[in-house]
Design an enzyme around this catalytic site. Structure first.
Site, PDB file in Angstrom:
ATOM      1  N   ASP A   1       0.623  -1.298  -0.034  1.00  0.00           N
ATOM      2  CA  ASP A   1       0.061  -0.038   0.177  1.00  0.00           C
ATOM      3  C   ASP A   1       0.829   1.275  -0.038  1.00  0.00           C
ATOM      4  O   ASP A   1       2.080   1.229   0.193  1.00  0.00           O
ATOM      5  CB  ASP A   1      -0.992  -0.051   1.133  1.00  0.00           C
ATOM      6  CG  ASP A   1      -0.266  -0.237   2.523  1.00  0.00           C
ATOM      7  OD1 ASP A   1       0.921  -0.342   2.443  1.00  0.00           O
ATOM      8  OD2 ASP A   1      -0.946  -0.667   3.417  1.00  0.00           O
TER       9      ASP A   1
ATOM     10  N   GLU B   1      -9.408  -1.748   5.571  1.00  0.00           N
ATOM     11  CA  GLU B   1      -9.995  -1.619   6.926  1.00  0.00           C
ATOM     12  C   GLU B   1     -11.453  -2.335   7.135  1.00  0.00           C
ATOM     13  O   GLU B   1     -11.899  -2.943   6.088  1.00  0.00           O
ATOM     14  CB  GLU B   1     -10.328  -0.022   7.169  1.00  0.00           C
ATOM     15  CG  GLU B   1      -9.183   0.906   6.984  1.00  0.00           C
ATOM     16  CD  GLU B   1      -8.247   0.985   7.958  1.00  0.00           C
ATOM     17  OE1 GLU B   1      -8.366   0.113   8.942  1.00  0.00           O
ATOM     18  OE2 GLU B   1      -7.735   2.129   8.178  1.00  0.00           O
TER      19      GLU B   1
ATOM     20  N   HIS C   1      -6.811  -4.719  10.367  1.00  0.00           N
ATOM     21  CA  HIS C   1      -6.726  -4.397   9.039  1.00  0.00           C
ATOM     22  C   HIS C   1      -5.432  -5.128   8.681  1.00  0.00           C
ATOM     23  O   HIS C   1      -4.332  -5.526   9.338  1.00  0.00           O
ATOM     24  CB  HIS C   1      -6.708  -3.063   8.742  1.00  0.00           C
ATOM     25  CG  HIS C   1      -5.381  -2.257   9.094  1.00  0.00           C
ATOM     26  ND1 HIS C   1      -5.527  -0.847   9.240  1.00  0.00           N
ATOM     27  CD2 HIS C   1      -4.256  -2.460   9.467  1.00  0.00           C
ATOM     28  CE1 HIS C   1      -4.262  -0.243   9.698  1.00  0.00           C
ATOM     29  NE2 HIS C   1      -3.393  -1.326   9.613  1.00  0.00           N
TER      30      HIS C   1
ATOM     31  N   ASN D   1      -7.164  -2.686  14.659  1.00  0.00           N
ATOM     32  CA  ASN D   1      -8.592  -3.319  14.052  1.00  0.00           C
ATOM     33  C   ASN D   1      -8.410  -4.371  13.200  1.00  0.00           C
ATOM     34  O   ASN D   1      -9.565  -4.542  12.730  1.00  0.00           O
ATOM     35  CB  ASN D   1      -9.361  -1.904  13.735  1.00  0.00           C
ATOM     36  CG  ASN D   1      -8.596  -1.420  12.170  1.00  0.00           C
ATOM     37  OD1 ASN D   1      -7.470  -2.151  11.731  1.00  0.00           O
ATOM     38  ND2 ASN D   1      -8.959  -0.360  11.723  1.00  0.00           N
TER      39      ASN D   1
HETATM   40  P1  PGA Z   1       2.440  -1.127  12.893  1.00  0.00           P
HETATM   41  O1  PGA Z   1       1.269  -1.315  11.655  1.00  0.00           O
HETATM   42  O2  PGA Z   1       3.574  -2.320  12.369  1.00  0.00           O
HETATM   43  O3  PGA Z   1       3.143   0.103  12.983  1.00  0.00           O
HETATM   44  O4  PGA Z   1       1.894  -1.894  14.194  1.00  0.00           O
HETATM   45  C1  PGA Z   1       0.845  -2.707  11.410  1.00  0.00           C
HETATM   46  C2  PGA Z   1      -0.358  -2.177  10.340  1.00  0.00           C
HETATM   47  O5  PGA Z   1      -1.073  -1.219  10.752  1.00  0.00           O
HETATM   48  O6  PGA Z   1      -0.510  -3.147   9.617  1.00  0.00           O
END
Ligand code: PGA
Length: 244
Positions: A69, A145, A140, A138
Site C-alpha cells: 500500500d 480496513e 486491518h 483493528n
Molecule cells: P505497525 O502497523 O506495524 O506499525 O503496528 C501494522 C499495520 O497497521 O498493518
C-alpha cells in the site's frame, strides 16, 4: 485451520524468525516475488535481512518486490511515504535492482487508474511468492480496513479514525496524516502463494485473537487468512496472550 503459528519470546526473536523465513524463500527461489509491508513491526525483520546480505548470505539481485500500500497524496520523496520508508529501511541497503521494486504511486491523483495499473502489475508478476503482513489494531491488513465486504482488488480507501490515530505519531499532527491510501485488495493478498504475518505487543493481542480464533468476517479483515492454504503467523508472547 492451516495457519502455522510460531510464538516467540519477544520482538527481537520475532524479527529473526521472520527474516529467516523470507531468506529461505530467496535462497530456494532466487527470482522470487517478495510482497513487503511497512509499519513498525517489519523494521526488525528488514534489519536482519540487511545483515544477512552484508554477511554475504543473501543475494537479492534476482528478486522482485511488491508492496501492499501507499498513502494517497504524498510525493515519493516525502519522508512518510511508504516508497521512502522501503528505501530507507531495506532497498537502499541490499542489492535489489532499482527497477525491481513496485509500490502503488500515491502521487498519482487518478485513483481508479493507478489502482488498476498496480493490480495489473502485481498480477503480471504472478502475485507474491510470499507476502509479509503486519496487522492493525483493528485487524486491518494493508489498508483493508474493517468494512461490510472483502474488497478484492487494489483500491483507494478512506483510512479509519483508529488508523489515523495510530499513524499520527509519524506526522506533525493527526491533521497531517493523509486521509486516503491505495492498497492491495483482499484478493490481491490472498493470491500470494504464501503469507507471513507478524504481530508484536499487547496492542495487537485482540486483533490476533479475533483474526485467527474468531469468525471470518470483513469486520476483521485479517480473519480471511483462515481460508488461505499457506499462512505463517509469527507472534510474540504479548500479542499471543489472549489466545491461550
Ligand atoms: P505497525 O502497523 O506495524 O506499525 O503496528 C501494522 C499495520 O497497521 O498493518
Amino acid at each position: 485451520m492451516a495457519v502455522k503459528i510460531y510464538v516467540t519470546k519477544n520482538y527481537d526473536e520475532l524479527s529473526k524468525v521472520a527474516a529467516n523465513i523470507l531468506a529461505a524463500k530467496v535462497v530456494l527461489k532466487p527470482d522470487c516475488v517478495l510482497g513487503l509491508a511497512t509499519g513498525s513491526t517489519p523494521i526488525g525483520t528488514y534489519k536482519n535481512l540487511i545483515k544477512k546480505y552484508e554477511d554475504g548470505d543473501l543475494d537479492f539481485s534476482k528478486v522482485t518486490t511488491v508492496n501492499l500500500d501507499e498513502y494517497r497524496g504524498l510525493e515519493r520523496t516525502h519522508d512518510q511515504s511508504y516508497y521512502y520508508f522501503m528505501h530507507d529501511n531495506l532497498f537502499d541497503h541490499v542489492n535489489l535492482r532499482k527497477d525491481a521494486s513496485f509500490l502503488p504511486d500515491g502521487s498519482k491523483p487518478d485513483a481508479a487508474k493507478e489502482c488498476e495499473a498496480y493490480e495489473e502489475k502485481v498480477a503480471s508478476l504472478g502475485y507474491a511468492d510470499i507476502q509479509l503482513l503486519g496487522i492493525g489494531r483493528n485487524g486491518h491488513i494493508g489498508f483493508n480496513e474493517p468494512c461490510d465486504e472483502f474488497i478484492q482488488k487494489t483500491h483507494c480507501v478512506d483510512l479509519t479514525e483508529s488508523t489515523i490515530e495510530a499513524n499520527k505519531r509519524f506526522f506533525a499532527s493527526a491533521n497531517d496524516v493523509p486521509k486516503q491510501a491505495y492498497t492491495m485488495g483482499i484478493g490481491t493478498i490472498m493470491n500470494a502463494k504464501s503469507i507471513l504475518i507478524l504481530a508484536s505487543g499487547k496492542d495487537k493481542a485482540e486483533a490476533v485473537k479475533n483474526s485467527f480464533f474468531g469468525p471470518v468476517t470483513p469486520q476483521v479483515p485479517a480473519s480471511i487468512l483462515q481460508f488461505h492454504q499457506d499462512v505463517t503467523l509469527v507472534v510474540d508472547e504479548e500479542a499471543y496472550s489472549l489466545c491461550k
